[in-house]
Design a protein around this motif. Structure first.
Motif, PDB file in Angstrom:
ATOM      1  N   ALA A  57       0.909  -0.944   0.073  1.00  0.00           N
ATOM      2  CA  ALA A  57       0.058  -0.136   0.231  1.00  0.00           C
ATOM      3  C   ALA A  57       1.465   1.475  -0.176  1.00  0.00           C
ATOM      4  O   ALA A  57       0.522   1.747  -0.498  1.00  0.00           O
ATOM      5  CB  ALA A  57      -0.900   0.057   1.292  1.00  0.00           C
ATOM      6  N   VAL A  58       1.738   1.422   0.810  1.00  0.00           N
ATOM      7  CA  VAL A  58       2.719   2.172   0.413  1.00  0.00           C
ATOM      8  C   VAL A  58       3.945   2.808  -0.198  1.00  0.00           C
ATOM      9  O   VAL A  58       3.335   3.653  -1.120  1.00  0.00           O
ATOM     10  CB  VAL A  58       4.444   2.004   2.023  1.00  0.00           C
ATOM     11  CG1 VAL A  58       4.332   3.263   1.971  1.00  0.00           C
ATOM     12  CG2 VAL A  58       3.199   1.764   3.575  1.00  0.00           C
ATOM     13  N   ALA A  59       3.982   1.859  -0.797  1.00  0.00           N
ATOM     14  CA  ALA A  59       4.101   2.083  -2.238  1.00  0.00           C
ATOM     15  C   ALA A  59       3.647   2.304  -3.357  1.00  0.00           C
ATOM     16  O   ALA A  59       4.224   2.732  -4.135  1.00  0.00           O
ATOM     17  CB  ALA A  59       5.653   0.772  -2.591  1.00  0.00           C
ATOM     18  N   ALA A  60       2.846   1.785  -3.331  1.00  0.00           N
ATOM     19  CA  ALA A  60       1.918   2.430  -4.319  1.00  0.00           C
ATOM     20  C   ALA A  60       1.254   3.410  -4.712  1.00  0.00           C
ATOM     21  O   ALA A  60       0.794   4.026  -5.424  1.00  0.00           O
ATOM     22  CB  ALA A  60       0.175   1.485  -4.366  1.00  0.00           C
ATOM     23  N   ALA A  62       2.462   6.272  -3.080  1.00  0.00           N
ATOM     24  CA  ALA A  62       4.283   6.718  -3.369  1.00  0.00           C
ATOM     25  C   ALA A  62       3.919   7.996  -4.673  1.00  0.00           C
ATOM     26  O   ALA A  62       3.662   7.400  -5.303  1.00  0.00           O
ATOM     27  CB  ALA A  62       4.879   6.808  -3.145  1.00  0.00           C
ATOM     28  N   PRO A  63       4.089   9.417  -4.550  1.00  0.00           N
ATOM     29  CA  PRO A  63       4.104   9.846  -5.251  1.00  0.00           C
ATOM     30  C   PRO A  63       4.974   9.919  -6.092  1.00  0.00           C
ATOM     31  O   PRO A  63       5.979   9.453  -5.987  1.00  0.00           O
ATOM     32  CB  PRO A  63       4.027  11.034  -4.622  1.00  0.00           C
ATOM     33  CG  PRO A  63       5.244  11.150  -3.411  1.00  0.00           C
ATOM     34  CD  PRO A  63       4.377   9.839  -2.865  1.00  0.00           C
ATOM     35  N   GLN A  64       4.536  10.406  -7.458  1.00  0.00           N
ATOM     36  CA  GLN A  64       5.611   9.833  -9.036  1.00  0.00           C
ATOM     37  C   GLN A  64       5.942  10.305  -9.386  1.00  0.00           C
ATOM     38  O   GLN A  64       7.066  10.351 -10.305  1.00  0.00           O
ATOM     39  CB  GLN A  64       4.355   8.500  -9.815  1.00  0.00           C
ATOM     40  CG  GLN A  64       3.360   7.583  -9.229  1.00  0.00           C
ATOM     41  CD  GLN A  64       3.016   7.169 -10.207  1.00  0.00           C
ATOM     42  OE1 GLN A  64       2.978   6.997 -11.712  1.00  0.00           O
ATOM     43  NE2 GLN A  64       1.692   6.794  -9.740  1.00  0.00           N
ATOM     44  N   GLY A  65       6.321  11.947  -9.322  1.00  0.00           N
ATOM     45  CA  GLY A  65       6.657  12.593  -9.944  1.00  0.00           C
ATOM     46  C   GLY A  65       6.243  14.380  -9.998  1.00  0.00           C
ATOM     47  O   GLY A  65       6.078  14.610 -11.041  1.00  0.00           O
ATOM     48  N   VAL A  71      13.241  14.462 -12.607  1.00  0.00           N
ATOM     49  CA  VAL A  71      14.076  12.903 -12.443  1.00  0.00           C
ATOM     50  C   VAL A  71      15.474  12.926 -13.420  1.00  0.00           C
ATOM     51  O   VAL A  71      15.642  13.164 -14.295  1.00  0.00           O
ATOM     52  CB  VAL A  71      13.938  12.181 -11.881  1.00  0.00           C
ATOM     53  CG1 VAL A  71      14.678  11.016 -12.084  1.00  0.00           C
ATOM     54  CG2 VAL A  71      12.230  11.719 -11.272  1.00  0.00           C
ATOM     55  N   ALA A  82      14.268  11.163  -7.279  1.00  0.00           N
ATOM     56  CA  ALA A  82      13.053  10.694  -6.903  1.00  0.00           C
ATOM     57  C   ALA A  82      12.179  11.221  -5.933  1.00  0.00           C
ATOM     58  O   ALA A  82      12.962  12.429  -5.473  1.00  0.00           O
ATOM     59  CB  ALA A  82      12.911   8.894  -6.245  1.00  0.00           C
ATOM     60  N   LEU A  84      10.169  12.207  -3.388  1.00  0.00           N
ATOM     61  CA  LEU A  84       9.640  11.177  -2.232  1.00  0.00           C
ATOM     62  C   LEU A  84       8.137  11.309  -1.327  1.00  0.00           C
ATOM     63  O   LEU A  84       7.682  10.502  -0.894  1.00  0.00           O
ATOM     64  CB  LEU A  84      11.150  11.115  -0.863  1.00  0.00           C
ATOM     65  CG  LEU A  84      12.186  10.324  -1.374  1.00  0.00           C
ATOM     66  CD1 LEU A  84      12.970  11.242  -0.157  1.00  0.00           C
ATOM     67  CD2 LEU A  84      11.800   9.190  -1.606  1.00  0.00           C
ATOM     68  N   ARG A  94      14.747  12.504  -3.510  1.00  0.00           N
ATOM     69  CA  ARG A  94      15.830  11.564  -3.451  1.00  0.00           C
ATOM     70  C   ARG A  94      16.821  11.949  -4.079  1.00  0.00           C
ATOM     71  O   ARG A  94      16.832  12.258  -5.399  1.00  0.00           O
ATOM     72  CB  ARG A  94      15.516   9.509  -3.286  1.00  0.00           C
ATOM     73  CG  ARG A  94      16.646   8.785  -2.885  1.00  0.00           C
ATOM     74  CD  ARG A  94      16.160   7.823  -3.730  1.00  0.00           C
ATOM     75  NE  ARG A  94      17.132   6.618  -3.309  1.00  0.00           N
ATOM     76  CZ  ARG A  94      16.547   5.701  -2.304  1.00  0.00           C
ATOM     77  NH1 ARG A  94      15.958   5.421  -1.631  1.00  0.00           N
ATOM     78  NH2 ARG A  94      18.297   5.097  -2.273  1.00  0.00           N
TER      79      ARG A  94
ATOM     80  N   HIS B  40       4.051  -0.027 -10.072  1.00  0.00           N
ATOM     81  CA  HIS B  40       4.637   1.090  -9.791  1.00  0.00           C
ATOM     82  C   HIS B  40       5.300   0.403  -8.078  1.00  0.00           C
ATOM     83  O   HIS B  40       6.338   1.467  -7.512  1.00  0.00           O
ATOM     84  CB  HIS B  40       3.389   2.296  -8.965  1.00  0.00           C
ATOM     85  CG  HIS B  40       4.287   3.128  -8.969  1.00  0.00           C
ATOM     86  ND1 HIS B  40       4.926   4.667  -8.645  1.00  0.00           N
ATOM     87  CD2 HIS B  40       3.499   4.078  -7.704  1.00  0.00           C
ATOM     88  CE1 HIS B  40       5.352   5.956  -8.123  1.00  0.00           C
ATOM     89  NE2 HIS B  40       5.087   5.268  -6.838  1.00  0.00           N
ATOM     90  N   ARG B  48      11.319   4.371  -9.224  1.00  0.00           N
ATOM     91  CA  ARG B  48       9.862   4.822  -9.675  1.00  0.00           C
ATOM     92  C   ARG B  48       9.531   6.133  -9.981  1.00  0.00           C
ATOM     93  O   ARG B  48       8.108   6.752  -9.638  1.00  0.00           O
ATOM     94  CB  ARG B  48       9.621   4.676  -7.894  1.00  0.00           C
ATOM     95  CG  ARG B  48       7.836   4.782  -7.655  1.00  0.00           C
ATOM     96  CD  ARG B  48       7.528   4.694  -6.450  1.00  0.00           C
ATOM     97  NE  ARG B  48       8.166   3.395  -5.899  1.00  0.00           N
ATOM     98  CZ  ARG B  48       8.516   2.319  -4.706  1.00  0.00           C
ATOM     99  NH1 ARG B  48       7.986   3.705  -3.585  1.00  0.00           N
ATOM    100  NH2 ARG B  48       9.044   1.339  -4.259  1.00  0.00           N
TER     101      ARG B  48
END
Lengths: 523, 184
Positions: A57-60, A62-65, A71, A82, A84, A94, B40, B48
């Protein structure tokens, strides 16, 4: 215990199904209750599955950009890898420091006074404390300004809390104590955090609680204006008067109130309503919401929430002391009377009686990648890590460190024949087993207990019953191995379970014996 | 009233094989968000980014659509197990290109790709091993619920059962994986 497809057990008649149903729904689990229902091994498995479910759930989520930097772009020596997260004050990335070849976090501010932020970055960079995110410094370009900090493996307290059930008194004290220590370090550096809340507290993978996100930080006594999160903001911050470190203490009080009750002291939906409630003193009381918590703990948190800063604890250090003065679990009223009478009696006969907080114990871990760290509740350790105990004694004590595994086998880790430290130890600070030795983790294992016994008289080895002395491993390397090898997954504070027979017998024989107990759980 | 069976992935796959372009579009619309979420969540932080996720999803789709005719679908949910395998292979390939192999990291040839960087490799390996030791239906249900993040209603649609029935079956599957990990 097993739950197979062929089982016809009604749902929830099997205690495991009762708890996995919550996992299936994505609901938090009350681990204290679960521990009462399940075997330790099954509980550990359930924790493992829960952690993995949470990580998906956490990974999915997470914001993407997002944010101002793409990046792959660079800021000075930093290459952005990335995004965060993003908060009200800016975006956290990151990044890789190509000059120093290390991964870091870069927080880029949306606004703010450039000179003040730079000055604050310099001040924060001087603070070196295990419970404060290490800020390496500030970066500045024509278009942006940001702080470069350590990249902390873990998750936010907010995220972690979403997976927990009702927190115990012990867990609240552990978290509160570490956050108090963090605030003390900031305040000593003349910095007020300004926006302490669960989203701004990180849980390091080793279990350490770390205060981060200094976007609202200000110099002590500077006017803070309206920045921060209203429900966590001290009442005096809604005025234009200068504020002190006491405002952070208030925020920590709200945070601990929320951890305990999962609701806030005030329920206002607008700042105007909130200010009115401050004036009238209309708010929830922790005693009403968590009557099971120790009275001293409730009092400590309530005091931090005083509208008048002068009525709060005089410092975060005193707040921590008040939290630690409370027992780790609630003593039933009848028991409290009996205990009080017993203490008076004991004081009359065996004076002086050691006070519970007189001595300090801290477990330290040394690992190849993280260096030396203080272990706290929920910490994880790996094979190859080395453990040591930092002990501060206020008077002369005979010290024994015992490790008990899941099967009940006990091993004496201290004193050791080859250690340079010999009992009794005079008042002072020590590193056990001694300044040149560690205890080394040599394999994974199950739940175990560590007992630090502090006695005013010698305790014969025969009273440890099955205890065996840890064997010297690889002479010349200066490391001791547990025998048999064991795994260490996490360090948790003492539980409220009753003393084992051997420990009860020891306490009966040595009336002034003080026991510090830690539980190690393989997650 | 629309027949519920027409909403199943299996139905859409069968129609796609028969050359129904509308079914193929419906299949993509149905699966892509789940695939994107899954992909993702599996990517390490360094990869990511939106573009990385899109690349991975695109690569997976290409492989799936190329083999649409030969995918063996015997039981409801089989397609999701297949998707998982294809996507993990694509992810391993992507990681290899970036010079970073989680498979090597945990020292196994098993289909191990960490779901997130805050999970210990040993825990992830134990999960994978427990997953492989489970009956096919349980494995599929855990993957659909946890890894694809599907709701009980979505899972129920695939199996042609009620959401409450699937809730109970998912619960038993999760209990099973905990028990397998425990060694019971």
């Amino acid at each position: 215990m097993s739950a197979t497809a062929s089982n016809v057990t009604p749902l929830h008649a099997d205690p495991l199904l009762k708890w996995t149903a919550r996992l299936a729904e994505g609901l938090p689990i009350d681990w204290t209750q679960a521990a009462a229902d399940l075997s330790p091994a099954l509980l550990a498995s359930l924790r493992q599955v829960a952690a993995l479910a949470g990580s998906f759930a956490v990974a999915a989520d997470a914001p993407q950009g997002i944010g101002p930097l793409g990046v792959g772009s660079t800021v000075g020596d930093l290459r952005i890898a990335a995004v965060l997260g993003e908060g009200s004050y800016g975006t956290v990335y990151r990044a890789h420091d190509e000059r120093l070849d290390r991964d870091v976090a870069l927080k880029v501010f949306k606004g703010g006074h450039r000179q003040e932020l730079l000055r604050e970055g310099q001040l924060l960079a001087r603070i070196d404390h295990p419970n404060v995110l290490k800020v390496y410094g500030a970066v500045e370009t024509d278009s942006l300004i940001g702080f470069v900090s350590e990249l902390l493996p873990g998750e936010s307290l907010e995220r972690w809390l979403g997976r927990q059930g009702k927190l115990s008194a012990s867990e609240i004290t552990t978290i509160g104590g570490e956050l108090c220590a963090a605030l003390c370090a900031l305040h000593q550096g003349n910095i007020v955090h300004g926006d302490l809340k669960p989203a701004n507290v990180l849980r390091h993978r080793d279990g350490r609680w770390v205060v981060a996100d200094f976007g609202s930080s200000q110099y002590a006594n500077d006017p803070l204006g309206a920045s921060g999160t209203p429900l966590y903001m001290a009442p005096e911050r809604f005025t234009s008067t200068a504020v002190t470190a006491s405002a952070d203490q208030y925020s920590l009080g709200v945070l601990l109130f929320y951890l305990a009750a999962r609701s806030y002291p005030y329920s206002a939906e607008t700042v105007i309503d909130l200010k009115a409630q401050h004036r009238k003193g209309e708010r929830r009381r922790l005693m009403d919401l968590r009557p099971d918590l120790p009275r001293l703990q409730i009092d400590a948190i309530e005091r931090a929430l005083a509208v008048d800063p002068k009525k709060r604890h005089s410092s975060c250090g005193n707040f921590a002391a008040a939290l630690h003065a409370a027992p780790r679990h609630r003593v039933p009223p009848l028991m409290a009377v009996a205990t009080a009478a017993a203490v008076v009696l004991a004081a009359a006969i065996w004076w002086p009686v050691a006070t519970p907080e007189a001595h300090r114990t801290e477990w330290l871990r040394t690992s190849s990648d993280q260096g030396v760290e203080i272990l706290s509740s929920g910490a994880t350790a790996r094979v190859g890590d080395a453990l040591a105990l930092h002990l501060t004694l206020t008077d002369r004590r005979y010290v024994y460190v015992i490790n008990e595994d899941l099967a009940g086998a006990r091993y004496k880790l201290f004193p050791l024949a080859t250690s340079t430290l010999k009992n009794p130890l005079d008042a002072g600070s020590y590193r056990l087993p001694d300044s040149a030795l560690d205890w080394r983790i040599t394999s994974r294992g199950g739940r175990e207990h560590f007992f630090v016994l502090l006695s005013d008289e010698p305790i014969s080895s025969e009273h440890f019953q099955s205890a065996q002395q840890a064997a010297l491993d690889a002479p010349g390397e200066g490391l001791y191995a547990f025998e048999p090898t064991r795994g260490v997954g996490g360090l948790a504070p003492a539980t409220s379970e009753p003393d084992a027979q051997w420990l009860a017998a020891l306490k009966a024989r040595h009336r002034n014996l003080e026991v510090r107990r830690f539980e190690l759980i393989n997650p | 009233m629309v027949d519920v069976a027409q909403h199943t992935t299996q139905f859409l796959l069968l129609r796609s094989r028969a050359g129904d372009s509308g079914a193929r579009a419906a299949l993509v619309a149905r699966i892509e968000p789940l695939l994107r979420r899954f992909a993702h969540g599996r990517l390490p932080q360094m990869l990511r980014h939106e573009q990385d996720t899109s690349d991975l999803v695109q690569l997976t789709w290409l492989k799936v659509l190329n083999k649409l005719d030969s995918i063996d679908l015997q039981e409801p949910g089989d397609f999701f197990s297949y998707l998982r395998t294809v996507l993990l292979n694509a992810l391993r390939e992507a990681l290899r290109k970036h010079g970073r192999s989680q498979v090597d990291h945990v020292g196994t040839d098993a289909a191990v790709v960490l779901p997130a960087e805050n999970v210990a490799p040993d825990d992830w390996l134990a999960y994978e091993q427990a997953l492989q030791a489970m009956p096919q239906e349980h494995r599929t249900l855990v993957v659909m619920r946890f890894e694809f993040g599907m709701s009980f209603a979505e899972i129920a649609d695939e199996f042609g059962e009620s959401a409450d029935t699937m809730r109970m079956r998912v619960n038993r599957a999760i209990a099973r994986i905990a028990a397998v990990a425990d060694g019971s």
